[in-house]
Design an enzyme around this catalytic site. Sequence first.
Site, PDB file in Angstrom:
ATOM      1  CE  LYS A 105      -1.688   1.532   4.080  1.00  0.00           C
ATOM      2  NZ  LYS A 105      -1.274   2.872   4.613  1.00  0.00           N
ATOM      3  CG  ASN A 106       2.339   2.704   3.618  1.00  0.00           C
ATOM      4  OD1 ASN A 106       1.216   2.926   3.192  1.00  0.00           O
ATOM      5  ND2 ASN A 106       2.898   2.453   4.845  1.00  0.00           N
ATOM      6  NE  ARG A 158       0.792  10.285   9.998  1.00  0.00           N
ATOM      7  CZ  ARG A 158       0.394   9.465   9.296  1.00  0.00           C
ATOM      8  NH1 ARG A 158      -0.627   8.958   9.440  1.00  0.00           N
ATOM      9  NH2 ARG A 158       1.192   8.945   8.444  1.00  0.00           N
ATOM     10  NE  ARG A 176      -7.192   4.546   5.714  1.00  0.00           N
ATOM     11  CZ  ARG A 176      -6.860   5.864   6.036  1.00  0.00           C
ATOM     12  NH1 ARG A 176      -7.067   6.270   7.431  1.00  0.00           N
ATOM     13  NH2 ARG A 176      -5.789   6.390   5.472  1.00  0.00           N
ATOM     14  CG  ASP A 232       3.752   1.502   9.362  1.00  0.00           C
ATOM     15  OD1 ASP A 232       3.233   2.474  10.305  1.00  0.00           O
ATOM     16  OD2 ASP A 232       3.798   1.811   8.240  1.00  0.00           O
ATOM     17  CB  CYS A 291      -4.687  10.881  11.600  1.00  0.00           C
ATOM     18  SG  CYS A 291      -3.072   9.957  11.896  1.00  0.00           S
TER      19      CYS A 291
HETATM   20  C1  EPZ Z   1       4.544   6.779   6.211  1.00  0.00           C
HETATM   21  O1  EPZ Z   1       3.901   8.107   6.584  1.00  0.00           O
HETATM   22  C2  EPZ Z   1       3.650   5.711   6.043  1.00  0.00           C
HETATM   23  N1  EPZ Z   1       2.344   6.059   4.985  1.00  0.00           N
HETATM   24  C3  EPZ Z   1       3.044   5.380   7.542  1.00  0.00           C
HETATM   25  O2  EPZ Z   1       2.189   4.325   7.112  1.00  0.00           O
HETATM   26  C4  EPZ Z   1       4.131   5.096   8.330  1.00  0.00           C
HETATM   27  O3  EPZ Z   1       3.785   4.739   9.540  1.00  0.00           O
HETATM   28  C5  EPZ Z   1       5.345   6.180   8.436  1.00  0.00           C
HETATM   29  O4  EPZ Z   1       5.643   6.645   7.053  1.00  0.00           O
HETATM   30  C6  EPZ Z   1       6.390   5.943   9.088  1.00  0.00           C
HETATM   31  O5  EPZ Z   1       7.215   4.870   8.538  1.00  0.00           O
HETATM   32  C7  EPZ Z   1       2.495   5.990   3.880  1.00  0.00           C
HETATM   33  O6  EPZ Z   1       3.677   5.678   3.292  1.00  0.00           O
HETATM   34  C8  EPZ Z   1       1.392   6.351   2.914  1.00  0.00           C
HETATM   35  P1  EPZ Z   1       6.868  10.221   7.901  1.00  0.00           P
HETATM   36  P2  EPZ Z   1       4.334   9.417   6.502  1.00  0.00           P
HETATM   37  O7  EPZ Z   1       6.606  11.382   7.075  1.00  0.00           O
HETATM   38  O8  EPZ Z   1       5.091   9.739   5.522  1.00  0.00           O
HETATM   39  C9  EPZ Z   1       6.909  13.478  11.453  1.00  0.00           C
HETATM   40  C10 EPZ Z   1       0.541   2.733   7.778  1.00  0.00           C
HETATM   41  O9  EPZ Z   1      -0.129   2.314   9.112  1.00  0.00           O
HETATM   42  N2  EPZ Z   1       7.065  14.675  10.344  1.00  0.00           N
HETATM   43  O10 EPZ Z   1       7.831   9.152   7.677  1.00  0.00           O
HETATM   44  O11 EPZ Z   1       3.295  10.492   6.671  1.00  0.00           O
HETATM   45  C11 EPZ Z   1       5.637  12.522  11.591  1.00  0.00           C
HETATM   46  O12 EPZ Z   1       4.881  13.536  12.277  1.00  0.00           O
HETATM   47  C12 EPZ Z   1       1.076   4.349   8.027  1.00  0.00           C
HETATM   48  O13 EPZ Z   1       0.482   2.260   6.697  1.00  0.00           O
HETATM   49  C13 EPZ Z   1       7.041  15.905  10.591  1.00  0.00           C
HETATM   50  O14 EPZ Z   1       7.173  16.369  11.926  1.00  0.00           O
HETATM   51  O15 EPZ Z   1       5.400   9.667   7.500  1.00  0.00           O
HETATM   52  C14 EPZ Z   1       6.328  11.511  12.135  1.00  0.00           C
HETATM   53  O16 EPZ Z   1       6.681  11.724  13.805  1.00  0.00           O
HETATM   54  C15 EPZ Z   1       0.681   5.102   9.092  1.00  0.00           C
HETATM   55  N3  EPZ Z   1       7.014  16.814   9.579  1.00  0.00           N
HETATM   56  C16 EPZ Z   1       7.536  11.364  11.478  1.00  0.00           C
HETATM   57  O17 EPZ Z   1       8.147  12.564  10.876  1.00  0.00           O
HETATM   58  C17 EPZ Z   1       6.770  16.551   8.404  1.00  0.00           C
HETATM   59  O18 EPZ Z   1       6.428  17.270   7.530  1.00  0.00           O
HETATM   60  C18 EPZ Z   1       7.697  10.467  10.541  1.00  0.00           C
HETATM   61  O19 EPZ Z   1       6.440  10.506   9.619  1.00  0.00           O
HETATM   62  C19 EPZ Z   1       6.430  15.183   8.131  1.00  0.00           C
HETATM   63  C20 EPZ Z   1       6.626  14.083   9.134  1.00  0.00           C
END
Ligand code: EPZ
Length: 428
Positions: free
Chosen positions: A22-23, A130, A407, A315, A125
Site C-alpha cells: 500500500k505505502n 503528523r 484501508r 507499522d 490523525c
Molecule cells: C509513512 O507516513 C507511512 N504512510 C506510514 O504508514 C508510516 O507509519 C510512516 O511513513 C513511518 O514509517 C505512507 O507511506 C502512506 P513520515 P508518513 O513523514 O510519510 C514527522 C500505515 O499504517 N513529520 O515518515 O506520513 C511525523 O509526524 C502508516 O500504513 C514531521 O514532523 O510518515 C512523524 O512523527 C501510517 N513533519 C515522523 O516525522 C513532516 O513534514 C515520520 O513521519 C513530516 C513528518
Amino acid sequence: MDRIRIRGGRRLEGEIAVSGSKNAALPLMAAALLTEETLVLGNLPHLNDITTLANLLVQHGVEIHMNGHAAKGGHAGRVLEMTAARIVSSKAPYDLVRKMRASVLVLGPLLARVGQAEVSLPGGCAIGARPVDLHLKALEAMGAEIELADGYILARAPEGLHGAKVVFPTVSVGATENLMMAASLAKGRTTLVNAAREPEIVDLADCLTAMGAQIEGAGSDSITIEGVERLRGAEHWVVPDRIETGTYAMAAAITDGVIDLVHARADHLEAVIAVLGAAGVSIEETNRGLRVKRANGALRAVEVTTQPYPGFPTDLQAQMTALMSTAEGASTITETIFENRFMHVPELSRMGAEVTVDGNSAIIRGPCDLQGAPVMATDLRASVSLVLAGLAAEGETILNRVYHLDRGYERLEEKLAACGADIERIGD
Ligand code: EPZ
C-alpha cells in the site's frame, strides 16, 4: 458497519500470498501526475486507500483504467493504467484529503507539472499530529511560494522549481517521496540529505527512473536527482508489502502455526526477522518467499525500538505488542516515530494482556492467557493487532470499525481463513 468475528485458539497452517505494498503504491500513483503519457502500475493491492487516491487523481484529470489481475512473476494484483494527459484541476479538496493523509503526495507532482497546487492541509490523525512542515520547507527551498490559508496549502512556482540541497531535520518517508517527484521535473540538481531509506522509496525511484528521471542514491540517506524536462510513460510492478508480511509472520507465531508467505522479501525485513528470531520465531527463506514458525516452543520477551528503515518499523509495533503478550518474560517496546501510537494497549488489556505504558514505552508482561472480547481500534495497525490477539485468544473476539483494516489489508479474513483461522466478516 461490518465487523469481524474471530473464534481463537486455532493453529494457522498454510500459505498466504503477500499483496503489493500500500505505502509503495500510493506515491507511485501520484507519480502519474508527472507525465502526459500512460503510467501502468501492476500488483496493486485492492484497498480503500488506493480507491481514495484514485478518486483524487481522477478529479485532477487523470484517466484511470483498471485491467483486472494481470499476473507477472506470480504476482496477481490489480493493474491500473493512469494517463494525466491534461491536469484539469490542481486543487486537492478537503473532502478527499481528509479521508487519507497520503493525499498530500500530489503536492510535489502538481507543483512540478503545472506550477501550482492547492492541497487541503491533512491535519492530525489518531496516531499523532503528523505535520507536513518538512514537505513545505523543502519545496520552498526549490523555489515554491507557499501560503497557508483557510485550511489549504497554496503553493506556486511561477518560474518552475529549481534544484536545491535539502537537509531534512528528521527522516520523513512522505517528504522524501514528494521531493523526489518534484525534483524529477525541476531545473538542475537536488540533493536530499537525511532522506528516508524505506523500500517504498527505492520502488518509487525505480519507477521514476523508468519514466526517464535521473535519480541516484535511493535506499541511502542521500539522494541526488538531476531534473529533466519531461517524463514519459512506463510500466512498473509494486513491491510486496513488508508490513503485511510482518503481520502474517506474527499471526503464524502467535498461533504456534506454520505459514508460507509467498512473494515475501526477507531483504526488506531484516530488523523484523532479527527481532522475531530473538523472540523464538524462525523465518526461513524458501524459493517462493518466507516460511514462518516458532523455533522451538515458547516465545521469549524482547526489547524493541521503532526506527526509520532499516530499523524496526512503527507499522509493526502494535502487532509486536500483541505477540509479546504471549511471550515469557517482560518485553519493552519503545515507539520513537509517532507520539500517540499505543491506542491498542487498552483494548489488548481488555483481552487480558498485561501492558503498562510509560512515556513512549510499553512494558508487556507475559505470557498471559488472552480472552476474546468485543474490541475496536482507531487505526489500521492497532486494529490488526487486535485480530492477532483474537486469533490466539480463547473464545470469541468481535472487532468493530473494520473500515480501518480495509484501508491496509486486502481480504484479511479470507487470507487467514485459508490457513485455518475461524474468522468471518459479519454485517450488522
Ligand atoms: C509513512 O507516513 C507511512 N504512510 C506510514 O504508514 C508510516 O507509519 C510512516 O511513513 C513511518 O514509517 C505512507 O507511506 C502512506 P513520515 P508518513 O513523514 O510519510 C514527522 C500505515 O499504517 N513529520 O515518515 O506520513 C511525523 O509526524 C502508516 O500504513 C514531521 O514532523 O510518515 C512523524 O512523527 C501510517 N513533519 C515522523 O516525522 C513532516 O513534514 C515520520 O513521519 C513530516 C513528518
